[in-house]
Design an enzyme around this catalytic site. Sequence first.
Site, PDB file in Angstrom:
ATOM      1  N   PRO A  33      14.659  42.818  -0.662  1.00 57.16           N
ATOM      2  CA  PRO A  33      13.993  41.635  -0.114  1.00 57.16           C
ATOM      3  C   PRO A  33      12.885  41.150  -1.047  1.00 57.16           C
ATOM      4  O   PRO A  33      12.105  41.950  -1.544  1.00 57.16           O
ATOM      5  CB  PRO A  33      13.393  42.141   1.206  1.00 57.16           C
ATOM      6  CG  PRO A  33      14.009  43.467   1.467  1.00 57.16           C
ATOM      7  CD  PRO A  33      14.482  44.001   0.153  1.00 57.16           C
ATOM      8  N   GLU A  34      12.857  39.849  -1.293  1.00 58.54           N
ATOM      9  CA  GLU A  34      11.815  39.257  -2.134  1.00 58.54           C
ATOM     10  C   GLU A  34      10.890  38.425  -1.247  1.00 58.54           C
ATOM     11  O   GLU A  34      11.006  38.458  -0.020  1.00 58.54           O
ATOM     12  CB  GLU A  34      12.461  38.406  -3.233  1.00 58.54           C
ATOM     13  CG  GLU A  34      13.453  39.201  -4.083  1.00 58.54           C
ATOM     14  CD  GLU A  34      14.103  38.363  -5.176  1.00 58.54           C
ATOM     15  OE1 GLU A  34      13.478  37.395  -5.643  1.00 58.54           O
ATOM     16  OE2 GLU A  34      15.247  38.669  -5.542  1.00 58.54           O
TER      17      GLU A  34
END
Length: 277
Positions: A2-3
């Site tokens: 996840p960014e």
Amino acid sequence: MPELPEVETVARGVARHVTGCRIASVVLGRGDIVHGEGVPVCAFLRGRRIERVGRRGKQIHIELGGGRTLVVHLGMTGRLIAVDRDTPVETHTHLRIGFDRRRVEMRFIDPRRFGGLWLLVTPPTAANWIGRRLPPVGVDALTISFKEFRDAIARRRQIKALMLDQRPIGGIGNIYADESLHRAGVHPLTRADRLDTAGVRRLWRCVRRVLEQAVEAGGSSISDYRTADNEPGHFQVRHRVYQRAGRPCPKCRTPIEHLTAAGRSTFICPKCQPSGR
Ligand SMILES: [Zn+2]
């Protein structure tokens, strides 16, 4: 992994469900996923009110009042969800937090355990620190100003490596580095300090625009990512280069190429992003 847009989506979702709630119950499955000030986790959390849920880079900061914060890092496969307390508990659920007079339960699930939880007090009391250090985070990529961006990348390093390093700029990972470099027409192996001012400005705009659009779409769902409501995001349908090797560039129809940059799988359009070395 996840960014920024995925973590922002999770933080907003969790905030909607638990802000203002008082913690009534804590079930910790594995003690070794919690790092930070050496205090008993369950006793530390129980009875505290959740004042605010925010984000710094890829970290979720759950402020508990009295200068205490629970930081959540999702790592590769971590999920932080807010579900009805009767929802069946999945395997690899390491922490469950229940609330006074609320049916919602916050859960941290992480099969591969590259993520983790940090309990922090302000000011820090480093003397009794336990476990891993919380990785440092630079200026947030969603709100970074042009001047901050220009200063952060004025280094003799390849631009993609610099964008992935969370210390100068926080939040950008592999997907959004590739997507913003493509939109800005910058080759990922370009030395950052050799970009001219127009190039730096173009890249700064593209980084912010791509991240804003991805936040609006609820992030990109590849592999394990889910929102706080355990739903997938939708930005992946708007990826122009990421994981699209061999398919035509949406701008010029040249086939997308795959290469390695900063030790990571990287996707470029060779025509839109000519080599800057
Ligand atoms: Zn192209």
